[in-house]
Design a protein around this motif. Structure first.
Motif, PDB file in Angstrom:
ATOM      1  N   LEU A 133       0.822  -1.204   0.000  1.00  9.57           N
ATOM      2  CA  LEU A 133       0.000   0.000   0.000  1.00  9.57           C
ATOM      3  C   LEU A 133       0.861   1.260   0.000  1.00  9.57           C
ATOM      4  CD1 LEU A 133      -2.729  -1.110   2.578  1.00  9.57           C
ATOM      5  CD2 LEU A 133      -3.010  -0.890   0.100  1.00  9.57           C
ATOM      6  N   TYR A 134       1.982   1.192   0.686  1.00  9.25           N
ATOM      7  CA  TYR A 134       2.889   2.350   0.726  1.00  9.25           C
ATOM      8  C   TYR A 134       3.541   2.564  -0.642  1.00  9.25           C
ATOM      9  CZ  TYR A 134       6.917   5.254   1.867  1.00  9.25           C
ATOM     10  OH  TYR A 134       7.857   6.270   1.883  1.00  9.25           O
ATOM     11  N   ALA A 135       4.023   1.453  -1.242  1.00  7.41           N
ATOM     12  CA  ALA A 135       4.677   1.568  -2.550  1.00  7.41           C
ATOM     13  C   ALA A 135       3.681   1.939  -3.644  1.00  7.41           C
ATOM     14  CB  ALA A 135       5.368   0.247  -2.904  1.00  7.41           C
ATOM     15  N   GLY A 136       2.437   1.435  -3.545  1.00  4.55           N
ATOM     16  CA  GLY A 136       1.460   1.647  -4.607  1.00  4.55           C
ATOM     17  C   GLY A 136       0.750   2.975  -4.553  1.00  4.55           C
ATOM     18  N   ILE A 298       9.358  -6.790 -11.330  1.00  6.60           N
ATOM     19  CA  ILE A 298       9.068  -7.588 -12.528  1.00  6.60           C
ATOM     20  C   ILE A 298       8.001  -6.915 -13.380  1.00  6.60           C
ATOM     21  CG2 ILE A 298       8.051  -9.733 -13.350  1.00  6.60           C
ATOM     22  CD1 ILE A 298       9.360 -11.202 -11.127  1.00  6.60           C
ATOM     23  N   TYR A 299       6.926  -6.463 -12.757  1.00 10.18           N
ATOM     24  CA  TYR A 299       5.830  -5.859 -13.513  1.00 10.18           C
ATOM     25  C   TYR A 299       6.293  -4.601 -14.258  1.00 10.18           C
ATOM     26  CZ  TYR A 299       2.147  -8.837 -11.557  1.00 10.18           C
ATOM     27  OH  TYR A 299       1.339  -9.907 -11.245  1.00 10.18           O
ATOM     28  N   LEU A 307       0.164   0.588 -14.658  1.00  9.12           N
ATOM     29  CA  LEU A 307      -0.433  -0.743 -14.695  1.00  9.12           C
ATOM     30  C   LEU A 307       0.354  -1.708 -13.818  1.00  9.12           C
ATOM     31  CD1 LEU A 307      -2.596  -2.595 -15.837  1.00  9.12           C
ATOM     32  CD2 LEU A 307      -1.120  -2.998 -17.841  1.00  9.12           C
ATOM     33  N   ALA A 308       1.683  -1.544 -13.798  1.00 15.21           N
ATOM     34  CA  ALA A 308       2.522  -2.399 -12.952  1.00 15.21           C
ATOM     35  C   ALA A 308       2.154  -2.227 -11.482  1.00 15.21           C
ATOM     36  CB  ALA A 308       3.999  -2.068 -13.171  1.00 15.21           C
ATOM     37  N   VAL A 309       1.976  -0.981 -11.058  1.00 13.99           N
ATOM     38  CA  VAL A 309       1.612  -0.715  -9.666  1.00 13.99           C
ATOM     39  C   VAL A 309       0.244  -1.304  -9.348  1.00 13.99           C
ATOM     40  CG1 VAL A 309       1.009   1.101  -8.032  1.00 13.99           C
ATOM     41  CG2 VAL A 309       3.052   1.332  -9.457  1.00 13.99           C
ATOM     42  N   THR A 310      -0.697  -1.146 -10.285  1.00 12.20           N
ATOM     43  CA  THR A 310      -2.058  -1.656 -10.064  1.00 12.20           C
ATOM     44  C   THR A 310      -2.069  -3.170  -9.901  1.00 12.20           C
ATOM     45  OG1 THR A 310      -3.003   0.163 -11.347  1.00 12.20           O
ATOM     46  CG2 THR A 310      -4.379  -1.796 -11.013  1.00 12.20           C
ATOM     47  N   LEU A 311      -1.382  -3.877 -10.805  1.00 11.65           N
ATOM     48  CA  LEU A 311      -1.391  -5.344 -10.755  1.00 11.65           C
ATOM     49  C   LEU A 311      -0.605  -5.861  -9.555  1.00 11.65           C
ATOM     50  CD1 LEU A 311      -1.012  -6.336 -14.513  1.00 11.65           C
ATOM     51  CD2 LEU A 311      -3.079  -6.234 -13.116  1.00 11.65           C
TER      52      LEU A 311
END
Length: 554
Positions: A133-136, A298-299, A307-311
């Motif tokens: 949650l912090y990173a996203g 990886i994402y 999109l990487a953060v979302t997934l």
């Protein structure tokens, strides 16, 4: 009548839990594959990746993989008899512990050990979700800890039906989000795979027995996950000739087989840590063990950042909810079980859902994730002492020596309060292994502390049973009821009897004859639930003496 009202409340409030008793056949409506699938759904947790990465960074790929394989093989062997008994006789780990060397009150000690594990593991998984949650989305860690704690409460409160539905519907999405990136790395990044195979960590890169065992010690701390698997597979349907193959397959995969999936994820955790260090930032150091860093890294190589953060965030939230509803559920059962047997009071499971989560939240605030390697290595000594004792009692004392009753007993009135077999084994194994863990036997012995716990428990369990001649297992050998306890397939009987204390009917395995006769002198029956909450021994039949036992055998 205080005893009756407490028991009635517990019976009405625990229809999804069966914290104190055998799970009746009438509630077990799921097929064996459905139960097994729900149990394996809890294997979505990401701490495996972090644990594997941690030992990989410390000892290198070769020692980490060897340690993971060693721990997995031993855990499977220890877990097989325990899981079989849970699925066959529909009992959780506490009920099995009572009759497998600990006694009715003695098992409270190990129930507390298990409850502590669920708090620690919840905290580790909750911390991973908070990191995501912090990173996203930039949510501060303390608030993330709180959100990861409270989000599971609505599901945990509702029990097995809610858990089964959650695991069923979320598992396919988790598999896609977690496995596709890993497959992509394996197929398209040969340099990363080569670096993984030769990664030395902080060691020499050579196979070292001490490093292998030290790696295994961290993995052994996950062994109580077996007890959480049992909270699912105790709902297995009766084993019959028609379903025996699928029953065995489901039990093996969801019971001891969980460690196959866990060990694979730990090895993949080493691969992910190497990927992060090779492809993203060689200076990340210990942060390469964080699943958030691993999957987000990886994402971001595969798709736009948004999109990487979302997934990545979706994967982390799904994974943490899937495992932490299990941690919250199993932990609340453990704490409630221990509290109720000690106090003879039933406050309801919801109280202990909150109790469990408050402890887990406090551990998150104390940064238990940063101390994961030490905490898990230390805790593994208690864990293996306990579970090896149960497994050894089943294998040695039941099957080989014939000292322990072949079929598990859990009912108050049938068991002695304390059995030295389990208590001596766990105490000695824990003390010796902890002494080795803290270096009291010298630096050369220190890495082998966990093997001391396993060996001591496996040896003392049959020796103590032989020394005591098994006389502390059963208070009575017959429960005073003339009806068969098991059906023609060896499954617990589904015949129902009325409990004269609560007024409710319970299935035969839950019942005993009451010492309190009816108005016309007839035999009355009392449920194990009512006996658990009874404030006196007025319903308990007297202990059988040796003469009565010999006469019954004749």
């Amino acid at each position: 009548m205080p005893d009756a009202s407490r028991a009635r409340r517990a019976a009405e409030d625990s229809l999804e839990d069966y914290a104190f008793r055998y799970v009746p056949r009438t509630f077990r409506r799921w097929s064996a594959p459905a139960v097994g699938g729900a149990a394996l759904g809890s294997m979505a947790f990401l701490a495996d990746f972090s644990m594997g990465a941690t030992v990989g960074l410390e000892h290198g790929t070769l020692n980490a993989v060897a340690g993971i394989a060693l721990a997995s093989a031993i855990i499977f062997a220890v877990g097989l008899p325990i899981a079989y008994y849970a699925a066959r006789f529909n009992l959780d780990v506490d009920l099995l512990t009572r009759g497998s060397g600990f006694g009715y009150h003695g098992s409270v000690i190990t129930t507390v050990i298990f409850g502590g594990f669920t708090c620690i593991f919840f905290a580790l998984e909750g911390a991973i979700m908070a990191q995501g949650l912090y990173a996203g989305v930039g949510i501060p860690l303390p608030l993330g800890y709180l959100l990861s704690t409270v989000v599971v409460i609505p599901i945990v409160i509702y029990g097995m039906r809610a858990l089964e539905r959650l695991q069923f519907w979320t598992t396919p999405l988790w598999l896609v989000l977690a496995l596709l990136p890993l497959i992509w790395v394996a197929l398209t990044e040969p340099a990363v795979v080569e670096a993984f195979l030769t990664f030395e960590g902080e060691g020499s890169g050579q196979l070292e027995i001490g490093a292998v065992v030290a790696s295994a010690a961290v993995c052994f701390a996950l062994t109580p996950q077996l007890a959480e698997q049992l909270d699912y597979i105790r709902f297995m349907p009766p084993r019959t000739r028609a379903n025996r193959r699928v029953w065995w397959a489901s039990m093996l995969l969801a019971g001891p087989g969980w460690v196959i999936f866990s060990g694979t994820k730990q090895v993949l955790g080493v691969l992910l840590a190497v990927y992060v260090l090779v492809k993203i930032d060689p200076g990340l150091g210990e942060r390469a063990a964080e699943p958030v860093v691993q999957f987000l890294g990886i994402y971001e190589q595969l798709m736009p950042d948004w999109l990487a953060v979302t997934l990545a965030l979706t994967l982390i939230v799904i994974a943490q909810v899937k495992i932490n509803v299990t941690n919250g559920y199993s932990g609340s059962l453990a704490w409630l079980n221990a509290y109720t047997r000690v106090t003879r009071r039933y406050p309801g499971r919801s109280v202990f859902v909150l109790f469990n989560l408050v402890i887990a939240y406090c551990l998150m605030m104390m940064d238990v994730f940063g101390l994961m390697y030490f905490v898990l290595s230390l805790y593994a000594n208690f864990v293996m002492s306990w579970l090896v004792t149960i497994s050894a009692d089943i294998v040695f004392n039941k099957y080989l020596l014939g000292i322990s009753p072949m079929r598990p007993e859990f009912r108050r009135g049938m068991l002695h309060s304390w059995n030295p077999v389990g208590l001596v084994s766990v105490s000695a194994a824990s003390v010796l292994s902890l002494a080795a863990f803290f270096g009291l036997f010298g630096a050369a012995v220190q890495p082998f502390a966990i093997l001391i716990a396993i060996g001591t428990a496996a040896l003392l369990t049959p020796l103590t049973a032989l020394a005591t001649r098994g006389k502390y297992y059963l208070r009575r050998r017959h429960d005073g009821i003339g009806l068969r306890l098991y059906d023609e397939d060896g499954n617990p009987s589904a015949e129902r009897l009325r409990c004269h204390v609560t007024g409710y009917t319970f299935e035969r395995p839950d019942m005993l004859a009451s010492a309190e006769r009816g108005p016309l002198g007839e035999t009355q029956y009392v449920s194990s639930l009512a006996l658990t909450l009874a404030g006196s021994e007025q319903y308990l039949l007297p202990p059988e003496n040796e003469t009565e036992t010999d006469e019954r055998r004749r």
